[in-house]
Write a protein that holds these residues in place. Sequence first.
Motif, short mmCIF file in Angstrom:
data_model
loop_
_atom_site.label_atom_id
_atom_site.label_comp_id
_atom_site.label_asym_id
_atom_site.label_seq_id
_atom_site.Cartn_x
_atom_site.Cartn_y
_atom_site.Cartn_z
N LEU A 1 -1.04 -3.24 -0.71
CA LEU A 1 0.30 -3.52 -0.20
C LEU A 1 0.29 -4.73 0.74
N TYR A 2 -0.73 -4.80 1.59
CA TYR A 2 -0.84 -5.94 2.50
C TYR A 2 -1.00 -7.24 1.72
N TRP A 3 -1.93 -7.24 0.77
CA TRP A 3 -2.19 -8.44 -0.01
C TRP A 3 -0.95 -8.82 -0.82
N GLY A 4 -0.27 -7.83 -1.39
CA GLY A 4 0.95 -8.10 -2.14
C GLY A 4 2.03 -8.70 -1.28
N TYR A 5 2.18 -8.19 -0.06
CA TYR A 5 3.18 -8.73 0.86
C TYR A 5 2.86 -10.19 1.19
N ARG A 6 1.59 -10.48 1.43
CA ARG A 6 1.18 -11.87 1.71
C ARG A 6 1.49 -12.77 0.52
N THR A 7 1.24 -12.28 -0.69
CA THR A 7 1.51 -13.06 -1.89
C THR A 7 2.99 -13.37 -1.99
#
Length: 171
Positions: free
Chosen positions: A153-159
């Motif tokens: 979720l964190y990585w997706g939000y950054r993307t």
Amino acid sequence: AVGWVPGSILVALLYIHELGHILAARARKMTIQGAPIFIPGLGAFVRVDPTAHVWDDVVTVLGGPVIGGAVALLAGVAGIVWQIPALTFAGSFGLLLNLANLLPIAPLDGGRLAARTGWFGFTPTLFIGIALIAALLGSGANLLVGLIACLVLYWGYRTMRSGHPAPWTTQ
């Protein structure tokens, strides 16, 4: 050990997923740069010329999971109807892989979708991720799945916020 029969079916399903990207790109009249490239143990990808039109990317990105997921679902149902365990397993696992490919992280299709469309693409991929995680936790997965979910979720939000697939930083 899964065996070579379901493994071969999974490779065919992966190829069909990539053909879905190619068919969608051709439908949008985009230029494809060669055949799908397979990376053993990691997956495959299709190189398509960049486009300024967001919807060209959206259709091309979704072509793989939609066509690949539909064929995997059909394979799983056929395995149940014809009582072929290898086909049932490969179809079920192939469907799971196509859904997981929609997670909003790079280099997956969902990461590209989130990067190109912002919240519009991030929200449905986020719900797919939550549903997959809930299914895994409901099937007896451990706390590690929850930790991985938080990282996804964190990585997706950054993307989504950056507008391009974000690599892990080393800072």
